[in-house]
Design an enzyme around this catalytic site. Sequence first.
Site, PDB file in Angstrom:
ATOM      1  N   LYS A   1     -19.803   2.649   3.758  1.00  0.00           N
ATOM      2  CA  LYS A   1     -19.722   1.391   3.023  1.00  0.00           C
ATOM      3  C   LYS A   1     -19.896   1.628   1.523  1.00  0.00           C
ATOM      4  O   LYS A   1     -19.189   1.052   0.705  1.00  0.00           O
ATOM      5  CB  LYS A   1     -20.793   0.397   3.518  1.00  0.00           C
ATOM      6  CG  LYS A   1     -20.504  -0.236   4.852  1.00  0.00           C
ATOM      7  CD  LYS A   1     -19.463  -1.300   4.820  1.00  0.00           C
ATOM      8  CE  LYS A   1     -18.162  -0.994   5.444  1.00  0.00           C
ATOM      9  NZ  LYS A   1     -17.897  -0.105   6.469  1.00  0.00           N
TER      10      LYS A   1
ATOM     11  N   TRP B   1       0.886  -1.165   0.000  1.00  0.00           N
ATOM     12  CA  TRP B   1       0.000   0.000   0.000  1.00  0.00           C
ATOM     13  C   TRP B   1       0.920   1.209   0.000  1.00  0.00           C
ATOM     14  O   TRP B   1       1.662   1.438   0.946  1.00  0.00           O
ATOM     15  CB  TRP B   1      -0.901  -0.002   1.236  1.00  0.00           C
ATOM     16  CG  TRP B   1      -1.930   1.084   1.226  1.00  0.00           C
ATOM     17  CD1 TRP B   1      -3.168   1.038   0.660  1.00  0.00           C
ATOM     18  CD2 TRP B   1      -1.818   2.374   1.842  1.00  0.00           C
ATOM     19  NE1 TRP B   1      -3.833   2.223   0.875  1.00  0.00           N
ATOM     20  CE2 TRP B   1      -3.033   3.065   1.595  1.00  0.00           C
ATOM     21  CE3 TRP B   1      -0.824   3.025   2.567  1.00  0.00           C
ATOM     22  CZ2 TRP B   1      -3.266   4.358   2.049  1.00  0.00           C
ATOM     23  CZ3 TRP B   1      -1.048   4.315   3.015  1.00  0.00           C
ATOM     24  CH2 TRP B   1      -2.262   4.968   2.762  1.00  0.00           C
TER      25      TRP B   1
ATOM     26  N   ASN C   1       7.155  -2.808   5.951  1.00  0.00           N
ATOM     27  CA  ASN C   1       5.816  -2.270   6.176  1.00  0.00           C
ATOM     28  C   ASN C   1       5.966  -1.109   7.148  1.00  0.00           C
ATOM     29  O   ASN C   1       6.515  -1.276   8.233  1.00  0.00           O
ATOM     30  CB  ASN C   1       4.908  -3.356   6.769  1.00  0.00           C
ATOM     31  CG  ASN C   1       3.553  -2.824   7.195  1.00  0.00           C
ATOM     32  OD1 ASN C   1       3.135  -1.752   6.777  1.00  0.00           O
ATOM     33  ND2 ASN C   1       2.872  -3.592   8.034  1.00  0.00           N
TER      34      ASN C   1
ATOM     35  N   GLU D   1     -22.293   4.982   8.811  1.00  0.00           N
ATOM     36  CA  GLU D   1     -21.637   3.733   8.407  1.00  0.00           C
ATOM     37  C   GLU D   1     -22.162   3.253   7.056  1.00  0.00           C
ATOM     38  O   GLU D   1     -21.388   2.766   6.221  1.00  0.00           O
ATOM     39  CB  GLU D   1     -21.864   2.664   9.490  1.00  0.00           C
ATOM     40  CG  GLU D   1     -21.347   1.277   9.150  1.00  0.00           C
ATOM     41  CD  GLU D   1     -19.843   1.196   8.959  1.00  0.00           C
ATOM     42  OE1 GLU D   1     -19.385   0.156   8.471  1.00  0.00           O
ATOM     43  OE2 GLU D   1     -19.135   2.167   9.296  1.00  0.00           O
TER      44      GLU D   1
ATOM     45  N   LYS E   1      -6.763  -2.820   4.750  1.00  0.00           N
ATOM     46  CA  LYS E   1      -7.541  -3.269   5.901  1.00  0.00           C
ATOM     47  C   LYS E   1      -6.980  -2.759   7.223  1.00  0.00           C
ATOM     48  O   LYS E   1      -7.712  -2.264   8.062  1.00  0.00           O
ATOM     49  CB  LYS E   1      -7.556  -4.799   5.914  1.00  0.00           C
ATOM     50  CG  LYS E   1      -8.425  -5.401   7.003  1.00  0.00           C
ATOM     51  CD  LYS E   1      -9.873  -5.154   6.717  1.00  0.00           C
ATOM     52  CE  LYS E   1     -10.775  -5.810   7.729  1.00  0.00           C
ATOM     53  NZ  LYS E   1     -12.167  -5.412   7.511  1.00  0.00           N
TER      54      LYS E   1
ATOM     55  N   GLU F   1     -16.796   3.331   0.105  1.00  0.00           N
ATOM     56  CA  GLU F   1     -15.608   2.476   0.109  1.00  0.00           C
ATOM     57  C   GLU F   1     -15.571   1.514  -1.077  1.00  0.00           C
ATOM     58  O   GLU F   1     -14.519   1.331  -1.699  1.00  0.00           O
ATOM     59  CB  GLU F   1     -15.552   1.655   1.405  1.00  0.00           C
ATOM     60  CG  GLU F   1     -15.099   2.423   2.618  1.00  0.00           C
ATOM     61  CD  GLU F   1     -15.076   1.534   3.856  1.00  0.00           C
ATOM     62  OE1 GLU F   1     -14.113   1.626   4.620  1.00  0.00           O
ATOM     63  OE2 GLU F   1     -16.032   0.752   4.057  1.00  0.00           O
TER      64      GLU F   1
END
Length: 615
Positions: free
Chosen positions: A492, A75, A101, A488, A610, A495
């Site tokens: 969603k 990422w 990372n 939320e 994530k 996203e």
Amino acid sequence: MCGIVGYIGHRQAYPIIIKGLQRLEYRGYDSAGIALYDGNTIKLSKTKGKVSDLKNKIESEISTEGTLGIGHTRWATHGVPNDVNSHPHYSNSGDLVIIHNGIIENYDSLKKELIKRGYTFQSDTDTEVLINLIEEIKKNDNLKLGKAVQLALNQVVGAYAIAVFDKNKPNEIVVAKLGSPLAIGIGDDEFFIASDASPFIEYTKNAIYLEDEEMAIIRRGKKIKVRKIKNDILVDPYIQELQLNLEQIEKGGYDHFMLKEIYEQPSAILDTFRGRLLSKEAIIKMSGVEDNMKKFLAADRIIIVACGTSWHAGLVAEYIFEDLARIPVEVEYASEFRYRNPVITEKDIVIAISQSGETADTLAAIKLAKSKGAFVFGVCNVVGSTIARETDAGAYTHAGPEIGVASTKAFTTQITVLTLIALRLARAKGTMSSSEFRHHLIELETIPSKVEEALKSDAYVKTVADIYKNSTNFLYLGRGFNFPVALEGALKLKEISYIHAEGYPAAEMKHGPIALIDEQMPVVVIATKKGHYEKVVSNIQEIKSRKGRIIGIVTKGDTSVKELADYVIEVPETLECLTPLLTTIPLQLLSYHIAVMLDRNVDQPRNLAKSVTVE
């Protein structure tokens, strides 16, 4: 964010590493790469794109022979996602290889100094700076790799989980950790390295999780040596038995992990309160709360810190704690908390929420709260994670692995844990009678079956999704306990479908957002019978008079909203404080189906990861 995998042992490394990267792709998927050592040369292949792109490239480009290797799925932080910036990275000599990372914050000053000493750089990454710093220290002081890594890490500022090897010492991998997770799997004359245990779960159940500022030297045929990076003190590592199993991290016949995890919510909620909620005895058993009850009862307030979906769960908890236990609650973005010089005292309780237990901003908030003397309670999903270790006490959600980047079962299980805590405190404080308490426990016990009932709307939700899939904007409205659910639901949709969506308290619609409403604007309104129902119906009438397209989330049997809305999706009736556990289900399904219809990558939406382990 990134996922790292390594192997040293008697097996072929490539199949283990490539499969491990596929399991870790939830952590980042801008680019990927692998370095293998076959006893003579290092073979490196990397590419922009996903692990599947890497797999196609590597198998046509290089030999995959070798029993030592490291791999990375990225990422991007420093440098755009491209082949050159992908990991692994060589040192200038080509002897050392690294995967990383995290973020090295002082990379620029280190890079300038290394350039003065004759080093050149192929990429824009901070990682290439780190491997050349290690090489410079190793070469100048004629040191072993482990010592050079240790000295280099004492010069860097930032966060990291790294794995490094030297082609001149092919029996050794050096790893280290600060702020980013790192697990070491221990097999029979073989070792596995990964950001979490999923890449090696079928090979061993024994693992070491490094603590911050620890490094390990891993050699075949020898015991792992773990040292403190700062002072070189040897550490006796704790080897724990993993509870994860392979079935939990597979799709199980579903098209996407996200859909699987939406459908796992009845069992995930049940697992979260199993053994804690004893409705017949009217008891809630949570050792983290019971052992610290005096602190909870003496607290002036509760401060909840979290990010993203976990922040929304915290907002639901604010309503629940204040309504049931009558304790003042503030909910803070963890990313802002540490930077605004917050007023924290020893009489505050800070509840930190994180699915992964590794969220960098939430960890920073925990450290600040502890430095001010506050009692810190963690709520997370991953056993042995950093937040689980750094907090004074806590509770796991027991949601099981959540692979889909957009959280679903994490949200509902976090709300479940927080509801249990609020109920236990309400009973201890006497703000709830014994009959009310028992009634709430009995009703909470029915939630898994009611979530199953809510999931039966899936086919109808899919029909609604098909009608609105080409909309460019959505508005989500809710009141009281369901205002955070509106936030939320909008998150969603953003996203995974990339459609712009905003969540608002329903009454706030009149203070600006109503200007957006026309016949093209879908408005999702959560209008359950419990709590401000008449007010929400009035809001729906205001939307209808402006030709807005209304999707109502209603209590089963509702007629008033049905007369006004274009479409209604029913959920079972429950207590008002528990409605978020049900109203969120159709919103998850709506987002999922719209994203699938738009051919989005549901499990790996663009630009996201994530586990956010960088600030």
